[in-house]
Design an enzyme around this catalytic site. Structure first.
Site, PDB file in Angstrom:
ATOM      1  N   CYS A   2       0.864  -1.179   0.000  1.00 56.07           N
ATOM      2  CA  CYS A   2       0.000   0.000   0.000  1.00 56.07           C
ATOM      3  C   CYS A   2       0.901   1.229   0.000  1.00 56.07           C
ATOM      4  O   CYS A   2       2.073   1.143   0.360  1.00 56.07           O
ATOM      5  CB  CYS A   2      -0.869   0.031   1.251  1.00 56.07           C
ATOM      6  SG  CYS A   2      -1.952  -1.389   1.390  1.00 56.07           S
ATOM      7  N   ARG A  27       2.063   1.057  -5.881  1.00 56.70           N
ATOM      8  CA  ARG A  27       2.212   0.173  -4.724  1.00 56.70           C
ATOM      9  C   ARG A  27       0.927  -0.588  -4.393  1.00 56.70           C
ATOM     10  O   ARG A  27       0.936  -1.531  -3.593  1.00 56.70           O
ATOM     11  CB  ARG A  27       2.614   0.993  -3.498  1.00 56.70           C
ATOM     12  CG  ARG A  27       3.911   1.710  -3.657  1.00 56.70           C
ATOM     13  CD  ARG A  27       4.204   2.520  -2.419  1.00 56.70           C
ATOM     14  NE  ARG A  27       4.475   1.659  -1.281  1.00 56.70           N
ATOM     15  CZ  ARG A  27       5.651   1.135  -0.998  1.00 56.70           C
ATOM     16  NH1 ARG A  27       6.677   1.389  -1.763  1.00 56.70           N
ATOM     17  NH2 ARG A  27       5.822   0.362   0.049  1.00 56.70           N
ATOM     18  N   TRP A  76      -3.674  -2.029  -1.537  1.00 55.96           N
ATOM     19  CA  TRP A  76      -3.645  -3.372  -2.136  1.00 55.96           C
ATOM     20  C   TRP A  76      -4.236  -4.265  -1.056  1.00 55.96           C
ATOM     21  O   TRP A  76      -3.627  -4.488  -0.006  1.00 55.96           O
ATOM     22  CB  TRP A  76      -2.213  -3.787  -2.459  1.00 55.96           C
ATOM     23  CG  TRP A  76      -2.102  -5.097  -3.178  1.00 55.96           C
ATOM     24  CD1 TRP A  76      -2.172  -5.304  -4.515  1.00 55.96           C
ATOM     25  CD2 TRP A  76      -1.874  -6.381  -2.584  1.00 55.96           C
ATOM     26  NE1 TRP A  76      -2.011  -6.645  -4.793  1.00 55.96           N
ATOM     27  CE2 TRP A  76      -1.825  -7.326  -3.627  1.00 55.96           C
ATOM     28  CE3 TRP A  76      -1.706  -6.843  -1.279  1.00 55.96           C
ATOM     29  CZ2 TRP A  76      -1.618  -8.694  -3.417  1.00 55.96           C
ATOM     30  CZ3 TRP A  76      -1.506  -8.199  -1.063  1.00 55.96           C
ATOM     31  CH2 TRP A  76      -1.458  -9.098  -2.132  1.00 55.96           C
ATOM     32  N   ASN A 102       0.217   0.425   6.119  1.00 54.85           N
ATOM     33  CA  ASN A 102       0.758  -0.524   5.144  1.00 54.85           C
ATOM     34  C   ASN A 102       1.354  -1.663   5.953  1.00 54.85           C
ATOM     35  O   ASN A 102       2.178  -1.429   6.834  1.00 54.85           O
ATOM     36  CB  ASN A 102       1.839   0.169   4.304  1.00 54.85           C
ATOM     37  CG  ASN A 102       2.567  -0.804   3.393  1.00 54.85           C
ATOM     38  OD1 ASN A 102       2.026  -1.849   3.029  1.00 54.85           O
ATOM     39  ND2 ASN A 102       3.791  -0.464   3.024  1.00 54.85           N
ATOM     40  N   GLY A 103       0.936  -2.899   5.654  1.00 54.93           N
ATOM     41  CA  GLY A 103       1.451  -4.042   6.406  1.00 54.93           C
ATOM     42  C   GLY A 103       0.301  -4.940   6.829  1.00 54.93           C
ATOM     43  O   GLY A 103      -0.814  -4.828   6.299  1.00 54.93           O
ATOM     44  N   GLU A 482      12.164 -15.601 -16.953  1.00 57.19           N
ATOM     45  CA  GLU A 482      11.791 -14.189 -16.840  1.00 57.19           C
ATOM     46  C   GLU A 482      10.871 -13.779 -17.996  1.00 57.19           C
ATOM     47  O   GLU A 482       9.893 -13.052 -17.796  1.00 57.19           O
ATOM     48  CB  GLU A 482      13.060 -13.322 -16.802  1.00 57.19           C
ATOM     49  CG  GLU A 482      12.820 -11.830 -16.745  1.00 57.19           C
ATOM     50  CD  GLU A 482      12.045 -11.340 -15.535  1.00 57.19           C
ATOM     51  OE1 GLU A 482      11.754 -12.142 -14.633  1.00 57.19           O
ATOM     52  OE2 GLU A 482      11.695 -10.145 -15.504  1.00 57.19           O
ATOM     53  N   LYS A 486       7.160 -12.257 -17.380  1.00 56.18           N
ATOM     54  CA  LYS A 486       6.763 -10.935 -17.910  1.00 56.18           C
ATOM     55  C   LYS A 486       5.433 -11.062 -18.656  1.00 56.18           C
ATOM     56  O   LYS A 486       4.521 -10.266 -18.479  1.00 56.18           O
ATOM     57  CB  LYS A 486       7.800 -10.386 -18.895  1.00 56.18           C
ATOM     58  CG  LYS A 486       9.053  -9.769 -18.373  1.00 56.18           C
ATOM     59  CD  LYS A 486       8.911  -8.422 -17.739  1.00 56.18           C
ATOM     60  CE  LYS A 486       8.475  -8.506 -16.311  1.00 56.18           C
ATOM     61  NZ  LYS A 486       9.504  -8.722 -15.302  1.00 56.18           N
ATOM     62  N   GLU A 489       2.421 -11.854 -16.242  1.00 55.82           N
ATOM     63  CA  GLU A 489       1.958 -10.835 -15.295  1.00 55.82           C
ATOM     64  C   GLU A 489       1.269  -9.661 -15.969  1.00 55.82           C
ATOM     65  O   GLU A 489       0.359  -9.085 -15.385  1.00 55.82           O
ATOM     66  CB  GLU A 489       3.058 -10.387 -14.334  1.00 55.82           C
ATOM     67  CG  GLU A 489       4.208  -9.615 -14.913  1.00 55.82           C
ATOM     68  CD  GLU A 489       5.221  -9.185 -13.815  1.00 55.82           C
ATOM     69  OE1 GLU A 489       6.393  -9.045 -14.146  1.00 55.82           O
ATOM     70  OE2 GLU A 489       4.827  -8.975 -12.658  1.00 55.82           O
ATOM     71  N   HIS A 505       9.797 -35.169 -21.090  1.00 57.23           N
ATOM     72  CA  HIS A 505       9.436 -35.910 -19.884  1.00 57.23           C
ATOM     73  C   HIS A 505       8.027 -35.569 -19.406  1.00 57.23           C
ATOM     74  O   HIS A 505       7.671 -35.878 -18.272  1.00 57.23           O
ATOM     75  CB  HIS A 505      10.472 -35.640 -18.786  1.00 57.23           C
ATOM     76  CG  HIS A 505      11.836 -36.133 -19.148  1.00 57.23           C
ATOM     77  ND1 HIS A 505      12.149 -37.455 -19.289  1.00 57.23           N
ATOM     78  CD2 HIS A 505      12.973 -35.460 -19.478  1.00 57.23           C
ATOM     79  CE1 HIS A 505      13.405 -37.590 -19.651  1.00 57.23           C
ATOM     80  NE2 HIS A 505      13.939 -36.386 -19.789  1.00 57.23           N
ATOM     81  N   LYS A 605       3.633  -3.405  -6.722  1.00 54.37           N
ATOM     82  CA  LYS A 605       5.070  -3.343  -6.991  1.00 54.37           C
ATOM     83  C   LYS A 605       5.906  -3.881  -5.840  1.00 54.37           C
ATOM     84  O   LYS A 605       6.882  -4.584  -6.054  1.00 54.37           O
ATOM     85  CB  LYS A 605       5.433  -1.879  -7.259  1.00 54.37           C
ATOM     86  CG  LYS A 605       6.890  -1.650  -7.594  1.00 54.37           C
ATOM     87  CD  LYS A 605       7.181  -2.034  -9.018  1.00 54.37           C
ATOM     88  CE  LYS A 605       8.615  -1.803  -9.409  1.00 54.37           C
ATOM     89  NZ  LYS A 605       8.982  -2.650 -10.559  1.00 54.37           N
TER      90      LYS A 605
HETATM   91  C1  AGP Z   1       8.378  -8.842 -11.600  1.00 61.37           C
HETATM   92  O1  AGP Z   1       8.032  -8.173 -12.726  1.00 61.37           O
HETATM   93  C2  AGP Z   1       7.633  -8.613 -10.406  1.00 61.37           C
HETATM   94  N1  AGP Z   1       6.670  -7.683 -10.430  1.00 61.37           N
HETATM   95  C3  AGP Z   1       7.960  -9.404  -9.173  1.00 61.37           C
HETATM   96  O2  AGP Z   1       8.141 -10.727  -9.518  1.00 61.37           O
HETATM   97  C4  AGP Z   1       9.170  -8.905  -8.370  1.00 61.37           C
HETATM   98  O3  AGP Z   1      10.341  -9.149  -9.082  1.00 61.37           O
HETATM   99  C5  AGP Z   1       9.181  -9.598  -7.002  1.00 61.37           C
HETATM  100  O4  AGP Z   1       8.014  -9.291  -6.305  1.00 61.37           O
HETATM  101  C6  AGP Z   1      10.392  -9.246  -6.174  1.00 61.37           C
HETATM  102  O5  AGP Z   1      10.431  -7.889  -5.879  1.00 61.37           O
HETATM  103  P1  AGP Z   1      11.726  -7.207  -5.330  1.00 61.37           P
HETATM  104  O6  AGP Z   1      12.782  -7.325  -6.379  1.00 61.37           O
HETATM  105  O7  AGP Z   1      11.330  -5.793  -5.064  1.00 61.37           O
HETATM  106  O8  AGP Z   1      12.133  -7.940  -4.081  1.00 61.37           O
END
Ligand code: AGP
Length: 610
Positions: A2, A27, A76, A102-103, A482, A486, A489, A505, A605
């Protein structure tokens, strides 16, 4: 997860809070709210489910709310679905206390029941409301005393902003395992989850530590420890421009950040290469320690974990030291075997990821030496690691990481070369070649970015596919993880990344006519092996997009409907180049599908909850 913002000064607070929230929306973005106190209007609280725009419309961009002290929040959801009622700020039953958080308050149910038994009525499903009610419960005539008492009851993590109508010229902040920045203005002061929300107004900031409580008025910020002893805070000057946190003419932050990668890498790498030698001045690990290393553990989440997966291949090959890569959420609960001869490298863009932070603390407790590879300066992970190497990527706003991935990899290259040098594992010629190639990476990336149109065309052709596979071997496989993440997500297309040799397999049963397979074949040594796997899926009807080097174009032409070429460097540097077309592919696919690219559904994020 948040975003929190707070303001106290002599101007109208609401527009400043809304502007701050717009910078923190990455966030969390399922609802937003503000609480403003005005001499004439008292406490005014406005909340709206949905994007920040809904709140801005509700308050006429702040013009409808009057007062010079306030708090804002963008959410969030954790406890309670996104709704107007569950949005922050939460106000206590008496209407005296407003809180943004936040938390997660882990013992909120127990506290809630206790308060309910004393006749307190709750209106939301959130854990946060407990804080507002609890502070109010303890509040007699000393708000700080009430805050300290309430916090002593609370278990979990929090970054809190608290407003009490009896002290209308101040806001209170408290932190435990959640980022909070204090911004020192001229006749006004700020509170925020992240510096991006304050740098429009001030560059003079300090970072709150766990257990600290701050009192902000227009003229001062006083910080105390949990026993209310005064704390002297170190001040930092934010040295990047506000434009770094703006779209600057691009349609989305993600594409802007993709395009920024050559420069981000330059800033990350070049100052650390002097006279063709890697010099890590910010690293305190001495040569004796590096020589005593038995193992390296890399611990991270999501894309940062994928950087670890790629790094394992080249670090083991360079150093001949075992490298284990763990998901932080697993590492923390798996009784890891680490000791003083283990270097635990934690990688995190935000520096606040709860799982990574917990894994770091565990590693320290077990006696390991810890090194953070972090982007956000002053973040918890950066502060708690024995050593930190910043990635210097600048602010990354899009939820899907791009330039942070590239610069994290850049730091791991530097580290690998430095360790290899200390351990004497490389001939002077090979070391020199690798350093020269590392310096070439940013310009090679520029060449890759020039293929934007080709990738855009391929994305247009394939954006309707419901399932997309990424296959590759060795370092190509690690990079495919990766590419697949990408795509998932931001485009919501189902996707899997597979080690090409593993398909037979089981997973090859999923290949049917028309399935799109993105074949990653930059690793020259295993090109023929990967090619065999490409032929296997092709003969079962798959459509192939191939990512390879010029040398292999002819071989690939007979199999692939689309080819993306990347310049050829040493294999260890290839993921750095090859990941960029995959980022672009995901971006353009998502664009064609009309997705909300910078703020994909269900994500945020910075993941500060477990
Ligand atoms: C990747 O695009 C992400 N949004 C997510 O996987 C991110 O890399 C992960 O949450 C780790 O975040 P950080 O690098 O801030 O620890």
């Amino acid at each position: 997860m948040c975003g929190i913002v707070g303001f106290v000064g002599h101007e109208e607070a609401a527009p400043i809070l809304l502007e701050g929230l717009s910078r923190l929306e990455y966030r969390g973005y399922d609802s937003a709210g503000i609480a403003v106190y005005g001499q004439e209007d008292g406490l005014q609280v406005y909340k709206a489910k949905g994007r920040l725009k809904a709140l801005c419309d509700l308050v006429d961009n702040g013009a409808a709310v009057h007062g010079t002290v306030g708090l804002g929040h963008t959410r969030w959801a954790t406890h309670g679905q996104p709704s107007d009622l569950n949005s922050h700020p939460h106000v206590s039953q008496s209407g005296r206390i407003a809180v943004v958080h936040n938390g997660i308050i882990e013992n909120y149910l127990t506290l809630r029941q206790r308060l309910q038994a004393r006749g307190i009525h709750f209106v939301s499903e959130t854990d946060t409301e407990v804080v507002a009610q609890l502070v109010d419960y303890y509040y007699k005539d000393d708000i700080m005393d009430a805050v300290v008492k309430a916090l002593s009851q609370v278990e979990g993590s929090y970054a809190l902003g608290i407003l009490c109508i009896d002290c209308p010229d101040q806001i209170i902040a408290a932190r435990k395992d959640g980022p909070l920045v204090l911004g020192y203005g001229d006749g006004c002061n700020f509170l925020a989850s992240d510096v991006t929300a304050v740098i429009e107004h001030t560059r003079d900031v300090s970072y709150m530590e766990d257990g600290e409580i701050a009192v902000l008025t227009a003229d001062s910020i006083k910080v105390y420890d949990s026993l209310l002893n005064p704390v002297e805070k170190e001040h930092f000057t934010v040295d990047w421009e506000i434009s770094a946190a703006e779209k600057g003419g691009y349609e989305h932050f993600m594409i802007k950040e993709i395009m920024e990668q050559p420069d981000a890498l330059r800033k990350c790498l070049f100052p650390r290469i002097k006279n063709h030698k890697v010099v890590l001045e910010d690293l305190s690990l001495d040569e004796e320690y590096i020589r005593s290393l038995h193992k390296i553990d890399i611990v991270a989440c999501g894309s940062s974990y994928h950087v670890g997966m790629v790094s394992k291949y080249f670090l083991e090959s360079l150093l001949r030291i075992p490298v284990e890569v763990s998901l932080a959420s697993e590492f923390r609960y798996c009784d890891p075997i680490v000791d003083e001869h283990t270097l635990v490298i934690v990688i995190s863009q935000s520096g606040e990821t709860a799982d990574t932070l917990a894994a770091l603390r565990q590693a320290k407790k077990l006696g390991a030496r810890t090194l953070g590879v972090v982007n956000v300066v002053g973040s918890s992970i950066a502060k708690e690691c024995d050593d930190v190497l910043y990635t210097w990527a600048g602010p990354e706003i899009a939820v899907a990481t791009t330039k942070a991935y590239s610069t994290q990899l850049g730091v791991l290259y530097l580290l690998g070369l430095h360790f290899a040098d200390v351990l004497g594992r490389l001939s002077p010629d090979r070391y020199d070649t690798l350093v020269r190639q590392l310096l070439l990476l940013p310009s090679c990336l520029e060449q890759v970015l020039e293929q934007k149109e080709n990738i855009q065309y391929l994305a247009f052709h394939y954006f309707n596919h419901e399932s997309i596979f990424f296959i590759g071997r060795n370092i190509d496989y690690a990079m495919g993880l990766e590419g697949s993440l990408k795509l998932k997500e931001i485009s919501y297309i189902h996707s899997e990344a597979y080690a090409a040799g593993e398909l037979k397999h089981g997973t090859i049963s999923l290949i049917e006519p028309g399935t799109l397979v993105v074949a990653l074949a930059t690793y020259g040594k295993l090109f023929d092996k990967t090619m065999s796997n490409i032929v296997e899926v092709k003969s079962r009807g798959a459509d192939i997009i191939a990512l390879t080097t010029e040398e292999h174009t002819a071989a690939m032409e007979s199999q692939a409907s689309g080819i993306i070429l990347v310049p050829e460097l040493d294999p260890m540097f290839m993921p750095s180049l090859a990941v960029v077309p995959l980022q672009l592919f995901a971006y353009y696919v998502a664009l064609n599908r009309g997705c909300d690219i910078d703020k994909p559904r269900n994500l945020a994020k910075s993941v500060t909850v477990e």
